[in-house]
Design a protein around this motif. Structure first.
Motif, PDB file in Angstrom:
ATOM      1  N   GLY A 196      44.616 -39.842 -15.936  1.00  0.00           N
ATOM      2  CA  GLY A 196      43.282 -39.969 -15.385  1.00  0.00           C
ATOM      3  C   GLY A 196      43.043 -41.211 -14.556  1.00  0.00           C
ATOM      4  O   GLY A 196      41.888 -41.544 -14.249  1.00  0.00           O
ATOM      5  N   LYS A 197      44.128 -41.907 -14.166  1.00  0.00           N
ATOM      6  CA  LYS A 197      43.983 -43.136 -13.387  1.00  0.00           C
ATOM      7  C   LYS A 197      44.151 -42.907 -11.888  1.00  0.00           C
ATOM      8  O   LYS A 197      43.631 -43.674 -11.081  1.00  0.00           O
ATOM      9  CB  LYS A 197      44.995 -44.180 -13.864  1.00  0.00           C
ATOM     10  N   PHE A 198      44.893 -41.883 -11.500  1.00  0.00           N
ATOM     11  CA  PHE A 198      45.112 -41.569 -10.091  1.00  0.00           C
ATOM     12  C   PHE A 198      44.610 -40.158  -9.793  1.00  0.00           C
ATOM     13  O   PHE A 198      44.575 -39.292 -10.672  1.00  0.00           O
ATOM     14  CB  PHE A 198      46.598 -41.646  -9.735  1.00  0.00           C
ATOM     15  N   ARG A 199      44.263 -39.942  -8.513  1.00  0.00           N
ATOM     16  CA  ARG A 199      43.930 -38.610  -8.009  1.00  0.00           C
ATOM     17  C   ARG A 199      44.823 -38.310  -6.816  1.00  0.00           C
ATOM     18  O   ARG A 199      44.892 -39.111  -5.878  1.00  0.00           O
ATOM     19  CB  ARG A 199      42.467 -38.549  -7.578  1.00  0.00           C
ATOM     20  N   PRO A 200      45.558 -37.182  -6.846  1.00  0.00           N
ATOM     21  CA  PRO A 200      46.417 -36.857  -5.700  1.00  0.00           C
ATOM     22  C   PRO A 200      45.581 -36.465  -4.486  1.00  0.00           C
ATOM     23  O   PRO A 200      44.567 -35.781  -4.626  1.00  0.00           O
ATOM     24  CB  PRO A 200      47.258 -35.680  -6.210  1.00  0.00           C
ATOM     25  N   SER A 205      47.502 -28.120   6.122  1.00  0.00           N
ATOM     26  CA  SER A 205      47.351 -26.754   5.606  1.00  0.00           C
ATOM     27  C   SER A 205      48.298 -26.458   4.449  1.00  0.00           C
ATOM     28  O   SER A 205      48.049 -25.573   3.639  1.00  0.00           O
ATOM     29  CB  SER A 205      47.612 -25.745   6.740  1.00  0.00           C
ATOM     30  N   SER A 206      49.383 -27.231   4.354  1.00  0.00           N
ATOM     31  CA  SER A 206      50.362 -27.003   3.285  1.00  0.00           C
ATOM     32  C   SER A 206      49.871 -27.527   1.942  1.00  0.00           C
ATOM     33  O   SER A 206      50.366 -27.131   0.890  1.00  0.00           O
ATOM     34  CB  SER A 206      51.686 -27.674   3.642  1.00  0.00           C
ATOM     35  N   GLY A 207      48.890 -28.412   1.961  1.00  0.00           N
ATOM     36  CA  GLY A 207      48.391 -28.999   0.726  1.00  0.00           C
ATOM     37  C   GLY A 207      49.350 -29.991   0.105  1.00  0.00           C
ATOM     38  O   GLY A 207      49.268 -30.294  -1.089  1.00  0.00           O
ATOM     39  N   ARG A 208      50.264 -30.521   0.916  1.00  0.00           N
ATOM     40  CA  ARG A 208      51.259 -31.468   0.415  1.00  0.00           C
ATOM     41  C   ARG A 208      50.599 -32.803   0.063  1.00  0.00           C
ATOM     42  O   ARG A 208      49.804 -33.344   0.823  1.00  0.00           O
ATOM     43  CB  ARG A 208      52.332 -31.676   1.475  1.00  0.00           C
ATOM     44  N   VAL A 209      50.935 -33.317  -1.121  1.00  0.00           N
ATOM     45  CA  VAL A 209      50.381 -34.597  -1.572  1.00  0.00           C
ATOM     46  C   VAL A 209      51.124 -35.731  -0.876  1.00  0.00           C
ATOM     47  O   VAL A 209      52.345 -35.855  -0.991  1.00  0.00           O
ATOM     48  CB  VAL A 209      50.499 -34.746  -3.104  1.00  0.00           C
ATOM     49  N   THR A 210      50.378 -36.553  -0.151  1.00  0.00           N
ATOM     50  CA  THR A 210      50.993 -37.659   0.586  1.00  0.00           C
ATOM     51  C   THR A 210      50.511 -39.023   0.116  1.00  0.00           C
ATOM     52  O   THR A 210      51.098 -40.043   0.471  1.00  0.00           O
ATOM     53  CB  THR A 210      50.692 -37.533   2.088  1.00  0.00           C
ATOM     54  N   SER A 211      49.449 -39.052  -0.699  1.00  0.00           N
ATOM     55  CA  SER A 211      48.934 -40.331  -1.186  1.00  0.00           C
ATOM     56  C   SER A 211      48.175 -40.118  -2.488  1.00  0.00           C
ATOM     57  O   SER A 211      47.908 -38.977  -2.895  1.00  0.00           O
ATOM     58  CB  SER A 211      48.032 -40.994  -0.137  1.00  0.00           C
ATOM     59  N   TYR A 212      47.842 -41.240  -3.139  1.00  0.00           N
ATOM     60  CA  TYR A 212      47.133 -41.189  -4.411  1.00  0.00           C
ATOM     61  C   TYR A 212      45.992 -42.207  -4.400  1.00  0.00           C
ATOM     62  O   TYR A 212      46.146 -43.321  -3.886  1.00  0.00           O
ATOM     63  CB  TYR A 212      48.086 -41.499  -5.569  1.00  0.00           C
ATOM     64  N   GLU A 213      44.873 -41.814  -4.995  1.00  0.00           N
ATOM     65  CA  GLU A 213      43.713 -42.695  -5.077  1.00  0.00           C
ATOM     66  C   GLU A 213      43.557 -43.216  -6.505  1.00  0.00           C
ATOM     67  O   GLU A 213      43.620 -42.451  -7.473  1.00  0.00           O
ATOM     68  CB  GLU A 213      42.448 -41.947  -4.672  1.00  0.00           C
TER      69      GLU A 213
END
Length: 224
Positions: A196-200, A205-213
């Motif tokens: 629960g500390k990060f959000r992807p 359009s691919s929905g690829r995760v490139t960073s984290y909040e």
């Protein structure tokens, strides 16, 4: 139930889950010293066997299987207890060297490693119990049932990096900054998502995760 009944249930459960070399290692390895530790130290300290693994398989630096005496898995943290008998570990130079190399390697893999002298365990278990109670207090205090709120060094480094970068990090960039492999950063970012500390953050359009909040407080004690 008391120690003997709980210990037998715990041991049988691990045996049911193992086959081949892993089962043989458990049958051979969980002997006098290991049983003495769980009876005189672990049980009075923790009162249950949740997360504790006897003869825990680890791949060493050569890719060979090695079985640590006891490992407590607390979320992403692995705490290793090795019961050291002077006769079996201290008289053979090659084994002595391999034991120390193995310990160094385990620590390089983010394991917390504690050597327990068998003679001390037999003669003065109260000292070991008292010492481990102080050492493990951060982990004992945060575990309620299966809930975990403790963080490894890499996880804290990633949270601090996110704070420095206005809450958002890209694994490729932070890997260079922290001198880690990109896949290692991604692995721990995913663990922090589960905690629960990060959000992807997905893009395109691919929905690829490139960073984290980072979702935590900027003054969170988790960053210390």
């Amino acid at each position: 139930m008391g120690f003997q009944a709980e210990h037998e249930i715990w041991l049988q459960e691990h045996m049911k889950c193992r086959t081949g070399e892993r089962l043989d290692a458990l049958r051979r390895g969980h002997g006098y010293g290991n049983q003495l530790f769980v009876e005189r130290v672990w049980w009075p300290l923790v009162g249950h066997f949740d997360g504790l693994h006897p003869e825990y398989e680890v791949k060493d630096w050569r890719g060979r299987s090695y079985f640590a005496d006891l490992v407590w898995v607390v979320g992403a943290v692995r705490i290793v207890f090795e019961i050291m008998d002077y006769g079996s570990h201290g008289t053979d130079r090659t084994k002595y060297r391999l034991d120390l190399n193995r310990g160094l390697f385990l620590q390089s893999q983010d394991c917390l490693l504690y050597y327990i002298a068998l003679d001390e365990l037999k003669e003065n278990p109260a000292f070991i119990l008292s010492s481990l109670r102080s050492i493990l207090s951060p982990y004992l205090s945060v575990v309620q049932g299966n809930a975990l709120r403790t963080y490894t060094k890499i996880e804290r480094d990633l949270m601090r990096a996110a704070v420095r970068h206005h809450r958002v990090i890209r694994p490729v960039e932070v890997a260079r900054e922290l001198e880690l492999h990109t896949m290692t950063v991604i692995k721990y970012c995913r663990i922090l998502v589960e905690k629960g500390k990060f959000r992807p953050i997905a893009t395109g359009s691919s929905g690829r995760v490139t960073s984290y909040e980072y979702l935590g407080s900027l003054q969170s004690p988790d960053l210390v």
